[in-house]
Design an enzyme around this catalytic site. Sequence first.
Site: not given
Length: 190
Positions: A32, A48, A105, A107
Amino acid sequence: MENITGKEGGMLHRAFSLFLFNSKNELLMQRRSSEKITFPDQYTNSCCSHPLYTIPLEQDPTFGIKSAAIRRIKDELGVVDIEPGDITFMTRIIYYGASSGSWGEHELDHVLIVKKDVPIVANANEVRETRYMSQSELYQSLENGEEFPITPWFRIIAGSLLKKWWNGIDNLDSLADSTIHEFSFPPHSK
């Protein structure tokens, strides 16, 4: 991604994690971008993100996730030749992962797999680096934690489900399930 300050883990929201394999059965990993708010500079699966409520097609419970994955793999990796029929839905996981500061997150992550040879043109604002890895290369790298930092959702999937799918990459439909696997809840949320 959500600001989780003052909440018990933040609001649960839909996401997807796409795993792209080539014809050599190598997994495309991305690191990332340093600019990411959550989990910058960490390695993760191929693509993602989240479906958008502002795009009506992405609100559909089944096709919407595939549509979101197609949109984001184009934005992040420049991949333009993936179609809904190329994507196999594998399962769903619920997880919580804290990032730096107040971000994290929480999720319901729909896990998707594509096996296809495609050209990659990474968007530097989203992705720092990409590389295809064999199964043995990936799991050796995972043992070198500090040298190979990974996102929490990828750690969960790689540690629990990925090997089975990778070993059955040419027979994925028989390995898919409708279970929601629950992992990594924050304190006081369960």
